[in-house]
Motif scaffolding. Structure first.
Motif, PDB file in Angstrom:
ATOM      1  N   THR A 159      -4.589  -2.727  -2.347  1.00 49.05           N
ATOM      2  CA  THR A 159      -5.574  -2.902  -1.273  1.00 49.05           C
ATOM      3  C   THR A 159      -6.402  -4.158  -1.434  1.00 49.05           C
ATOM      4  OG1 THR A 159      -7.090  -1.461  -2.513  1.00 49.05           O
ATOM      5  CG2 THR A 159      -5.767  -0.451  -0.776  1.00 49.05           C
ATOM      6  N   PHE A 179      -3.410   1.439  -6.545  1.00 48.05           N
ATOM      7  CA  PHE A 179      -3.968   1.418  -5.192  1.00 48.05           C
ATOM      8  C   PHE A 179      -4.988   0.295  -5.048  1.00 48.05           C
ATOM      9  CE2 PHE A 179      -6.561   2.944  -1.644  1.00 48.05           C
ATOM     10  CZ  PHE A 179      -5.570   3.265  -0.739  1.00 48.05           C
ATOM     11  N   ALA A 230      -6.016   8.083  -0.018  1.00 47.38           N
ATOM     12  CA  ALA A 230      -5.088   6.965   0.152  1.00 47.38           C
ATOM     13  C   ALA A 230      -4.311   7.086   1.460  1.00 47.38           C
ATOM     14  CB  ALA A 230      -4.117   6.901  -1.028  1.00 47.38           C
ATOM     15  N   LEU A 236       1.405   4.355  -3.114  1.00 46.66           N
ATOM     16  CA  LEU A 236       1.394   5.815  -2.960  1.00 46.66           C
ATOM     17  C   LEU A 236       2.431   6.487  -3.851  1.00 46.66           C
ATOM     18  CD1 LEU A 236       1.011   6.215   0.919  1.00 46.66           C
ATOM     19  CD2 LEU A 236      -0.747   6.470  -0.820  1.00 46.66           C
ATOM     20  N   ARG A 279      -7.147  12.034  -4.046  1.00 43.11           N
ATOM     21  CA  ARG A 279      -5.880  11.328  -3.850  1.00 43.11           C
ATOM     22  C   ARG A 279      -5.457  11.296  -2.392  1.00 43.11           C
ATOM     23  NH1 ARG A 279      -2.191  12.833  -9.157  1.00 43.11           N
ATOM     24  NH2 ARG A 279      -3.907  13.065 -10.599  1.00 43.11           N
ATOM     25  N   TYR A 317      -6.719   6.425   4.307  1.00 44.43           N
ATOM     26  CA  TYR A 317      -6.967   4.980   4.421  1.00 44.43           C
ATOM     27  C   TYR A 317      -5.818   4.284   5.138  1.00 44.43           C
ATOM     28  CZ  TYR A 317      -7.103   0.107   2.873  1.00 44.43           C
ATOM     29  OH  TYR A 317      -7.081  -1.262   2.835  1.00 44.43           O
ATOM     30  N   THR A 354       0.837  -1.199   0.000  1.00 48.20           N
ATOM     31  CA  THR A 354       0.000   0.000   0.000  1.00 48.20           C
ATOM     32  C   THR A 354       0.876   1.256   0.000  1.00 48.20           C
ATOM     33  OG1 THR A 354      -1.612  -1.253   1.308  1.00 48.20           O
ATOM     34  CG2 THR A 354      -1.962   1.101   1.108  1.00 48.20           C
ATOM     35  N   LYS A 404      -5.002   4.915  -9.550  1.00 51.05           N
ATOM     36  CA  LYS A 404      -6.252   4.203  -9.306  1.00 51.05           C
ATOM     37  C   LYS A 404      -6.045   2.699  -9.364  1.00 51.05           C
ATOM     38  CE  LYS A 404      -9.194   4.151 -12.709  1.00 51.05           C
ATOM     39  NZ  LYS A 404     -10.225   4.575 -13.674  1.00 51.05           N
ATOM     40  N   ALA A 458       1.192   8.129  -7.237  1.00 50.89           N
ATOM     41  CA  ALA A 458       0.107   9.102  -7.145  1.00 50.89           C
ATOM     42  C   ALA A 458       0.214  10.204  -8.183  1.00 50.89           C
ATOM     43  CB  ALA A 458       0.072   9.711  -5.740  1.00 50.89           C
ATOM     44  N   THR A 506      -9.817   6.856  -4.572  1.00 45.74           N
ATOM     45  CA  THR A 506      -8.516   7.524  -4.559  1.00 45.74           C
ATOM     46  C   THR A 506      -8.246   8.251  -5.862  1.00 45.74           C
ATOM     47  OG1 THR A 506      -7.492   5.431  -5.248  1.00 45.74           O
ATOM     48  CG2 THR A 506      -7.467   5.939  -2.911  1.00 45.74           C
TER      49      THR A 506
END
Length: 663
Positions: free
Chosen positions: A203, A199, A514, A186, A511, A517, A182, A196, A189, A507
């Motif tokens: 996840t 991530f 993320a 990032l 953005r 989360y 995860t 999209k 980004a 996300t």
């Protein structure tokens, strides 16, 4: 403001944009149009291209230009550059894996002793919910599920913790280990569609673990199913200690990472076992080699004993002395790494390594994505996409996912790290080479692969720790097997794919979601639940039951709103009756946007050369839902759904020179 069309006409094509109607500050990108324009070409009737090339009864003649020596040299140089991309990609992957290893060491230096303290209170660990949260927090702190598992094995083998109480901690460790990929997601980004997909691909592991825990933890507390199966399996085999399986990946990466930092992980285990002397020891390893010496000393005994030459004892008046051999270790050789004689605290070294490893990780990942995008294009991308994502023909299509599981398990077994495998897969999902539907079985197979690695490591444990280590490893194995049986064989039950898709869409729109989360799922929520669990079962039930009932109610209402809204009361057919902050992230997004609006200069927003361009998407044909979940963005793999209908900001440079094309 109403939109106005802009028509840009050239000799080859006419492009029409709709300009205006949106705030430029909300636009997604800023593009510079190339200065200058195509000259307007006028055709006569003789040389105007025919709209019917078959009128002459034969194919039109095509005159190919002859290749010059400069063209040949250009082709050779481009092929040479393409060949250089392969070793460059391998070098970047090596740096990526090494930075992951150093990142884990940095987290252990910064939070390893805290993790040992968390494991100390065995009364708290007997609470299954608290044990689950401890497993998550400790694994996030040390960034290594193998380290937390080894601590659990030591606690169980020493009799301080029962296997049944250790199973929830193993479940939490399985959740905590997915934080690495995860974090890797990032790093992508910068591009919305890539972020999209990346991530969502990262996840999907979290969603699978959380759903499995929500079902299997109550079953384990009520029946002890997982621990019982592990106990029966261990009892049915005559286990003997053996050698640990070689770790191929560490064999390649350790020559470099050992020059950066080396850790003494026994300090964390010692603190967890209650050895207070370990608190003053540093996790930074200083001495790598030591020698054992045996010395003979005379020890006086209080009571008289029968002496003989075999006992090496004697008498001196009323005292009896006995000769004993005492072994001692003397450090002989220091370790060779950057921080061996730095004199810095563990926290300082950990923060330095954390910042540097994240910088290297981000750099390697960005370069990997760029190299992959340049290599995987055109027909190459089509071939790779077809090999990885294509299913077997009917009626054997269902076998494709299970073959992907075997592939994921085999790759994880070879490199002996599920975090490295899933983290390396994340950028491939981001650029569109691996679809989300195919990433799911690969991730499940990686879960199985890491448990087989843990089983082999348990078989190499000392004789006194062998049964406990094998039981813990088998509990981890059965947990993942039951999770796969719950959430994969029937397509309808593959909820992690839909959950990860929703997180990816969220996300892509916000953005910052993320980071929120990551903080909530891996830090704030475990700390909150752990704190409530300390207050006892009454507090857990008092706060957990209303929250669970509200969550189930919201899920049911959302399900009926999307499928059969007529069966709901008019008020519940939408959430519009609630304040906006209760059913939308827009108010929070506005707040975050205002706090970060300093990066946008007002002069830039008021620039007269900046216009808003909305692509025309009226002729895009809708595709199937299954295709939309694949989320390809590679130029050779792009789907129509990913052509954004959002307005874009274009800076029109040099159009004032295009007098022949009116705007």
């Amino acid at each position: 403001m109403s939109s106005r069309p802009i028509r840009i006409t050239s000799a080859e094509q006419t492009i029409t944009f709709s300009v205006g109607g949106h705030d430029p500050r909300k636009s997604s990108t800023v593009l510079d149009l190339v200065s200058g324009c195509h000259d307007q070409t006028s055709y006569t009737d003789a040389d105007r291209p025919s709209s019917k090339p078959w009128d002459a009864g034969q194919l039109p003649k095509v005159h190919l230009p002859t290749k010059t020596s400069e063209d040949r040299r250009g082709e050779m140089s481009s092929r040479f550059i393409s060949l250089l991309r392969i070793p460059l990609l391998l070098l970047l992957l090596y740096g990526f894996v090494c930075s992951l290893d150093i990142l884990s060491s940095a987290f252990q230096l910064a939070g390893g002793k805290v993790a040992g303290d968390i494991f100390q209170d065995n009364v708290i660990l007997s609470n299954p919910v608290a044990g689950l949260m401890v497993g998550i927090l400790v694994t996030v702190l040390v960034q290594s599920s193998s380290t937390s598992t080894s601590i659990i094995v030591s606690l169980v083998s020493s009799g301080l913790l029962e296997v049944k109480s250790a199973v929830p901690i193993i479940m939490g460790s399985n959740i905590g280990t997915s934080v690495t990929n995860t974090i890797v997601a990032l790093m992508q980004a910068g591009e919305r569609n890539e972020f999209k997909r990346a991530f969502a691909g990262a996840t999907i592991h979290d969603c699978f673990n959380w759903l499995s825990v929500l079902v299997l933890l109550p079953v384990e507390v009520a029946s002890g199913l997982v621990s019982y199966l592990a106990k029966v399996t261990v009892g049915s085999f005559q286990l003997h200690s053996g050698q640990e399986a070689p770790e191929l990946l560490k064999t390649i990466t350790e020559p470099f990472t050992r020059l950066i930092i080396q850790l003494d992980k026994s300090v964390i285990t010692g603190i967890a076992l209650g050895d207070e002397s370990m608190r003053n020891h540093s996790l930074v390893k200083v001495w790598c080699k030591s020698s054992s010496f045996v010395s003979s000393v005379n020890v006086t005994a209080a009571a008289a004993q029968n002496c003989s030459t075999e006992l090496h004892c004697g008498k001196d008046s009323d005292l009896t002395w006995i000769t004993q051999n005492i072994s001692s270790q003397i450090n002989t050789e220091k370790c060779r790494h950057l921080f061996v004689d730095s004199g810095l605290s563990d926290l300082a070294v950990g923060l330095i390594l954390l910042a540097s490893s994240l910088m290297v990780l981000c750099t390697c990942l960005l370069l990997i994505v760029k190299v992959l995008n340049s290599v995987l294009k055109g027909q190459v991308a089509k071939v790779i996409e077809g090999v990885i994502n294509t299913d077997f023909p009917y009626p054997l299509g269902w076998l494709s996912g299970y073959l992907a599981m075997l592939m994921g398990a085999g790759m994880t077994f070879i490199i002996q790290s599920s975090s490295v495998f899933t983290s390396a897969m994340t950028p491939l999902i981001g650029i569109g080479v691996i679809s989300l539907n195919r990433a799911y079985p690969l991730t499940l197979g990686s879960n199985i692969g890491t448990t087989t690695t843990a089983i082999l490591a348990a078989l190499a444990s000392p004789r006194e720790k062998l049964p406990a280590a094998c039981q813990i490893a088998l509990c981890h194995f059965y947990f993942n097997i039951f999770g796969i049986l719950l959430w994969y064989p029937v397509p309808f039950t593959r909820l992690p794919i839909r959950m990860a898709s929703a997180l990816g869409e969220r996300t892509a729109k916000y953005r910052w979601f993320a980071v929120l989360y990551l903080l909530v799922c891996f830090l704030l929520l475990p700390c909150l639940v752990f704190g409530i669990s300390l207050a006892g079962w009454q507090a857990m039930v008092g706060m957990g039951a209303p929250f669970a009932a509200l969550t189930i109610f919201v899920l049911l209402v959302n399900l009926m709103q999307s499928h059969s809204p007529t069966h709901l009361p008019k008020t519940l057919r939408s959430w519009d009756f609630l304040p906006q902050w209760m059913h939308s992230l827009k108010p929070l997004d506005k707040l975050i946007t205002k706090t970060t609006a300093l990066c946008c200069s007002p002069a830039r927003l008021n620039d007269p050369d900046v216009v808003v361009v909305t692509p025309d998407t009226t002729n895009i044909k809708p595709e199937s839902k299954k295709q939309s979940q694949q989320w390809y963005d590679n130029p050779a793999l792009s789907l129509p759904e990913e052509i954004s209908s959002e307005p874009r900001v274009f800076r029109l440079k040099g159009l004032e020179r295009c007098n022949s094309t009116p705007l």
